[in-house]
Write a protein that holds these residues in place. Structure first.
Motif, PDB file in Angstrom:
ATOM      1  N   ALA A  92     -54.135 -20.103 -19.486  1.00 26.08           N
ATOM      2  CA  ALA A  92     -55.533 -20.516 -19.613  1.00 26.08           C
ATOM      3  C   ALA A  92     -56.430 -19.290 -19.614  1.00 26.08           C
ATOM      4  N   TYR A  93     -57.548 -19.421 -20.324  1.00 26.77           N
ATOM      5  CA  TYR A  93     -58.496 -18.324 -20.415  1.00 26.77           C
ATOM      6  C   TYR A  93     -59.913 -18.874 -20.533  1.00 26.77           C
ATOM      7  N   ARG A  94     -60.852 -18.045 -20.086  1.00 28.32           N
ATOM      8  CA  ARG A  94     -62.277 -18.382 -20.123  1.00 28.32           C
ATOM      9  C   ARG A  94     -62.959 -17.461 -21.138  1.00 28.32           C
ATOM     10  N   VAL A  95     -63.875 -18.003 -21.896  1.00 34.72           N
ATOM     11  CA  VAL A  95     -64.681 -17.182 -22.795  1.00 34.72           C
ATOM     12  C   VAL A  95     -65.828 -16.593 -21.974  1.00 34.72           C
ATOM     13  N   ASP A  96     -65.916 -15.276 -21.977  1.00 32.25           N
ATOM     14  CA  ASP A  96     -66.981 -14.578 -21.254  1.00 32.25           C
ATOM     15  C   ASP A  96     -68.148 -14.229 -22.158  1.00 32.25           C
ATOM     16  N   GLU A  97     -67.836 -13.924 -23.408  1.00 28.00           N
ATOM     17  CA  GLU A  97     -68.866 -13.483 -24.346  1.00 28.00           C
ATOM     18  C   GLU A  97     -68.494 -13.968 -25.740  1.00 28.00           C
ATOM     19  N   THR A  98     -69.494 -14.442 -26.489  1.00 32.73           N
ATOM     20  CA  THR A  98     -69.257 -14.908 -27.844  1.00 32.73           C
ATOM     21  C   THR A  98     -70.518 -14.771 -28.683  1.00 32.73           C
ATOM     22  N   ASN A  99     -70.325 -14.769 -29.982  1.00 27.28           N
ATOM     23  CA  ASN A  99     -71.464 -14.799 -30.889  1.00 27.28           C
ATOM     24  C   ASN A  99     -71.707 -16.218 -31.397  1.00 27.28           C
ATOM     25  N   ALA A 100     -70.893 -17.182 -30.958  1.00 26.76           N
ATOM     26  CA  ALA A 100     -71.069 -18.584 -31.347  1.00 26.76           C
ATOM     27  C   ALA A 100     -72.258 -19.181 -30.589  1.00 26.76           C
ATOM     28  N   PRO A 101     -73.114 -19.904 -31.272  1.00 30.77           N
ATOM     29  CA  PRO A 101     -74.297 -20.460 -30.610  1.00 30.77           C
ATOM     30  C   PRO A 101     -73.958 -21.690 -29.767  1.00 30.77           C
ATOM     31  N   GLY A 102     -74.749 -21.903 -28.732  1.00 33.02           N
ATOM     32  CA  GLY A 102     -74.707 -23.153 -27.989  1.00 33.02           C
ATOM     33  C   GLY A 102     -73.885 -23.192 -26.734  1.00 33.02           C
ATOM     34  N   ALA A 103     -72.729 -22.584 -26.723  1.00 33.33           N
ATOM     35  CA  ALA A 103     -71.851 -22.694 -25.554  1.00 33.33           C
ATOM     36  C   ALA A 103     -72.466 -22.011 -24.336  1.00 33.33           C
ATOM     37  N   ARG A 104     -72.333 -22.694 -23.200  1.00 29.22           N
ATOM     38  CA  ARG A 104     -72.740 -22.093 -21.921  1.00 29.22           C
ATOM     39  C   ARG A 104     -71.527 -21.723 -21.089  1.00 29.22           C
ATOM     40  N   ALA A 105     -70.431 -22.496 -21.258  1.00 26.60           N
ATOM     41  CA  ALA A 105     -69.178 -22.230 -20.551  1.00 26.60           C
ATOM     42  C   ALA A 105     -68.051 -22.813 -21.390  1.00 26.60           C
ATOM     43  N   LEU A 106     -66.909 -22.101 -21.405  1.00 30.89           N
ATOM     44  CA  LEU A 106     -65.786 -22.547 -22.221  1.00 30.89           C
ATOM     45  C   LEU A 106     -64.479 -22.045 -21.620  1.00 30.89           C
ATOM     46  N   VAL A 107     -63.548 -22.970 -21.424  1.00 28.15           N
ATOM     47  CA  VAL A 107     -62.199 -22.642 -20.955  1.00 28.15           C
ATOM     48  C   VAL A 107     -61.211 -23.382 -21.843  1.00 28.15           C
ATOM     49  N   GLU A 108     -60.125 -22.696 -22.191  1.00 27.56           N
ATOM     50  CA  GLU A 108     -59.031 -23.330 -22.915  1.00 27.56           C
ATOM     51  C   GLU A 108     -57.788 -23.224 -22.053  1.00 27.56           C
ATOM     52  N   GLU A 109     -57.082 -24.336 -21.945  1.00 30.81           N
ATOM     53  CA  GLU A 109     -55.871 -24.386 -21.123  1.00 30.81           C
ATOM     54  C   GLU A 109     -54.718 -24.918 -21.970  1.00 30.81           C
ATOM     55  N   TRP A 110     -53.603 -24.223 -21.918  1.00 31.51           N
ATOM     56  CA  TRP A 110     -52.370 -24.644 -22.573  1.00 31.51           C
ATOM     57  C   TRP A 110     -51.372 -24.997 -21.471  1.00 31.51           C
ATOM     58  N   ARG A 111     -50.944 -26.256 -21.431  1.00 30.24           N
ATOM     59  CA  ARG A 111     -49.944 -26.713 -20.447  1.00 30.24           C
ATOM     60  C   ARG A 111     -48.662 -27.028 -21.194  1.00 30.24           C
ATOM     61  N   LEU A 112     -47.569 -26.533 -20.663  1.00 35.38           N
ATOM     62  CA  LEU A 112     -46.268 -26.701 -21.296  1.00 35.38           C
ATOM     63  C   LEU A 112     -45.338 -27.436 -20.339  1.00 35.38           C
ATOM     64  N   THR A 113     -44.709 -28.495 -20.830  1.00 35.65           N
ATOM     65  CA  THR A 113     -43.729 -29.224 -20.035  1.00 35.65           C
ATOM     66  C   THR A 113     -42.490 -29.457 -20.888  1.00 35.65           C
ATOM     67  N   SER A 114     -41.345 -29.468 -20.223  1.00 36.31           N
ATOM     68  CA  SER A 114     -40.092 -29.733 -20.928  1.00 36.31           C
ATOM     69  C   SER A 114     -40.121 -31.127 -21.523  1.00 36.31           C
ATOM     70  N   ALA A 115     -39.592 -31.224 -22.732  1.00 35.19           N
ATOM     71  CA  ALA A 115     -39.473 -32.513 -23.424  1.00 35.19           C
ATOM     72  C   ALA A 115     -38.106 -32.508 -24.097  1.00 35.19           C
ATOM     73  N   GLY A 116     -37.105 -32.954 -23.366  1.00 36.45           N
ATOM     74  CA  GLY A 116     -35.734 -32.851 -23.876  1.00 36.45           C
ATOM     75  C   GLY A 116     -35.371 -31.383 -23.969  1.00 36.45           C
ATOM     76  N   THR A 117     -34.974 -30.933 -25.148  1.00 36.63           N
ATOM     77  CA  THR A 117     -34.667 -29.509 -25.337  1.00 36.63           C
ATOM     78  C   THR A 117     -35.888 -28.738 -25.836  1.00 36.63           C
TER      79      THR A 117
END
Length: 157
Positions: A87-112
């Motif tokens: 997971a990571y947080r955006v600290d600085e961007t040139n995209a308008p509008g966002a005040r806070a942004l986090v993206e999280e990738w969760r991985l779980t086993s699914a069979g093999t």
């Protein structure tokens, strides 16, 4: 012009005003998927078509990301727990509008293989939140295409 976003923690993923969650099962094992996400940051350009530049910063504590169309992000890694979460947080961007942004990738086993879940958590003024909700379909397609390409890439390694 780059703008600073509000620094939020990993808990923001559960409390953000806008949470877009996408999931897909792929055949690659969680360890390989985690390595591609967290350890091969420059490799993102090979499987996530919107990404034109990805590089670690701050001895791996952050990332610089550039997207097609010119959007730029400076990010801080919030979690890198192999092989379950990245997971990571955006600290600085040139995209308008966002005040806070986090993206999280969760991985779980699914069979093999792996169930990959991506959560896009954001805050901003009302028009920004509405725009993100309208963008759900496009973001979902981008996620699906990216993890499908990642799975193909990992299969040839």
């Amino acid at each position: 012009m780059a703008r600073r976003l509000r620094p939020v923690g990993l808990d923001f993923v559960g409390s953000a005003p806008v949470r877009l969650v996408f999931a897909r099962e792929i055949s690659a094992p969680p360890e390989a998927v985690f390595a591609a996400l967290a350890e091969d940051v420059p490799g993102w350009v090979d499987w996530f078509s919107a990404v034109t530049l990805a590089r670690p910063t701050g001895d791996g504590a952050g990332r610089e990301i550039r997207l097609r169309g010119g959007t730029r992000f400076q990010e801080t890694i919030l979690a890198a727990k192999a092989p379950e979460i990245y997971a990571y947080r955006v600290d600085e961007t040139n995209a308008p509008g966002a005040r806070a942004l986090v993206e999280e990738w969760r991985l779980t086993s699914a069979g093999t293989g792996t169930r990959v879940q991506w959560t896009f958590a954001a805050d901003g003024p009302a028009p920004f939140r509405v725009m993100l909700k309208l963008a759900r379909t496009g973001l979902g397609r981008a996620f699906r295409d990216a993890v499908t390409a990642l799975d193909r890439r990992l299969a040839v390694r």
